[in-house]
Design an enzyme around this catalytic site. Structure first.
Site, PDB file in Angstrom:
ATOM      1  N   GLY A 226     -44.330  43.013  42.225  1.00  0.00           N
ATOM      2  CA  GLY A 226     -43.956  44.285  42.839  1.00  0.00           C
ATOM      3  C   GLY A 226     -42.814  45.015  42.164  1.00  0.00           C
ATOM      4  O   GLY A 226     -42.790  45.191  40.951  1.00  0.00           O
TER       5      GLY A 226
ATOM      6  N   GLY B 234     -49.869  40.486  40.927  1.00  0.00           N
ATOM      7  CA  GLY B 234     -50.704  39.816  41.920  1.00  0.00           C
ATOM      8  C   GLY B 234     -50.864  38.323  41.697  1.00  0.00           C
ATOM      9  O   GLY B 234     -50.845  37.542  42.644  1.00  0.00           O
TER      10      GLY B 234
ATOM     11  N   LYS C 226     -42.699  45.611  54.035  1.00  0.00           N
ATOM     12  CA  LYS C 226     -43.508  45.157  55.161  1.00  0.00           C
ATOM     13  C   LYS C 226     -43.737  43.647  55.183  1.00  0.00           C
ATOM     14  O   LYS C 226     -44.085  43.043  54.172  1.00  0.00           O
ATOM     15  CB  LYS C 226     -44.862  45.867  55.135  1.00  0.00           C
TER      16      LYS C 226
ATOM     17  N   ARG D 108     -46.110  44.268  27.531  1.00  0.00           N
ATOM     18  CA  ARG D 108     -47.208  43.307  27.595  1.00  0.00           C
ATOM     19  C   ARG D 108     -47.750  42.962  26.217  1.00  0.00           C
ATOM     20  O   ARG D 108     -48.181  41.829  25.973  1.00  0.00           O
ATOM     21  CB  ARG D 108     -48.324  43.841  28.505  1.00  0.00           C
TER      22      ARG D 108
END
Length: 396
Positions: free
Chosen positions: A354, A377, A197, A36
């Site tokens: 993710g 996110g 999921k 980063r």
């Protein structure tokens, strides 16, 4: 959507409040992954080259509005100096007399790092007075933290309303890549969405079926879709309570002309561990005592054929239990194929969110993708079709 860039701003002699994401992992006071930090170097160096004075605003960890010594940005000064190849001055607050004095003493060719914005509870509250106190420290606001753009915080949204604003190089890269992938993409467009999921990616799937031509579903999510169609998935991870939702997404995709691609063959095992005995069977032939842990070679061949005719690829999540051999086969093979097409210029490939970066790195494919987002996110919320406050505030 259009936004102002650094190239459109007169930076000479200007104090440039630059929101960055340097929330890097550390152990014993040492940065263990400087990715980063490396990604903000072009913005900082371009500001310096244009005669501007970069004043960095950032968060670190989750201090929840209190001063937590181990979450001080002062620990990052050595890593930042090494990356920028110049002196980095540290101020012990991001507002107030101390910060103002540090800004006033800042010399050309140096960078000023202000203390963790989240030491103040007013930051996540997007408090207008707090934003105004930060705004007094600069002449121009530059947002280079796409990964925090989904937060309407004082340093990501409030400041952009108070000063002439622009996107930094990393923000510009992210926005350009995402616009190319979902805004005005070259068709056909393929999305690969994997993970455990359906419930965590419901909005993503619902948005994508109206935007892409082919939606490849992998991982535990695929098991849920197979089970919803009456296929016995044995002891596989599946959200059986989401069956109705899965069928709704299938119907929505059909109405939108989007093909949903589910595994036609699967790799099954009785144990979830590295090197476990496994076999490949048809997707509707999973033994009752086994679990599906990866897509099979026929499925991979189908994905490759779809990619051959595609122009744009969006990738989020693995196709199987990629952390454990041999259940990384489908992810590795499909990712490597997409990377090869991208390297040849035949495919625009954008990935992020993710476990995606880890999976593509493991496959040796990440460097050949057109763009890899580390935003997490914010990347997912953009893919879900949501407006990101930090981006909206920059819109010209």
């Amino acid at each position: 959507m259009t936004w102002t860039t650094l190239d459109q701003m007169d930076l000479k002699g200007k104090r440039v409040l630059t929101r960055v994401d340097i929330n890097v992992p550390m152990e014993n006071g040492v940065v263990t992954d400087a990715t980063r930090i490396a990604r903000i170097v072009p913005t900082v160096k371009d500001i310096l080259a244009a005669g501007g004075m970069p004043i960095l605003l950032a968060h670190f960890g989750r201090p929840k509005g209190t001063r937590v010594p181990e979450m001080s940005l002062q620990h990052l000064v050595p890593a930042l100096e090494a990356a920028f190849d110049c002196d980095v001055i540290f101020a012990a607050d991001c507002i107030g007399a101390g910060a103002e004095a540090a800004v006033g003493a800042l010399q050309a060719g140096r960078v000023l790092l202000l203390e963790n914005t989240r030491f103040h509870p007013q930051e996540p509250a997007n408090d207008s007075a707090f934003a105004a106190a930060m705004a007094r420290l600069g002449d121009i606001y530059c947002n280079d933290a796409f990964s925090a753009a989904h937060r309407a915080h004082a340093s990501t949204e409030g400041l952009a309303r108070l000063l002439p604003s622009c996107a930094g190089r990393l923000m510009q890269q992210e926005l350009s890549a995402l616009e190319a992938a979902l805004g005005t993409p070259k068709r056909p467009v393929v999305a690969v969405v994997g993970g455990a999921k359906v419930s965590t990616k419901l909005e993503l799937l619902s948005n994508l079926v109206e935007k892409v031509d082919h939606l490849v579903i992998g991982g535990g999510m695929a098991n849920t879709f197979l089970a919803a169609q009456g296929i016995d998935v044995g002891k596989s991870l599946a959200e059986h309570e989401m069956s109705a939702t899965a069928l709704e997404i299938i119907a929505k995709a059909k109405a939108a002309g989007c093909e949903i691609v589910l595994p036609s063959d699967v790799v099954v095992a009785r144990e979830f561990k590295a090197g476990a005995a496994s076999e490949t069977v048809a997707a509707d032939a999973c033994p009752a005592d086994a679990m599906i842990l990866d897509a099979g070679p026929d499925t991979v061949a189908r994905i490759k054929a779809i990619l051959d005719s595609a122009k744009t690829l969006i990738w989020n999540g693995p196709l199987g239990a990629f952390e454990i051999e041999p259940f990384d086969m489908a992810t590795n093979a499909a990712a490597a194929y997409a990377a090869d097409l991208s390297a040849k210029g035949a495919l625009v490939s954008v990935a992020g969110g993710g476990d995606t970066v880890a999976a593509l790195n493991q496959a040796g494919a990440a460097e050949r993708f057109t763009y890899i987002s580390t935003a997490g996110g914010a990347f997912l919320e953009w893919m879900e079709g949501k407006t990101l406050p930090g981006v909206a505030a920059l819109s010209a």
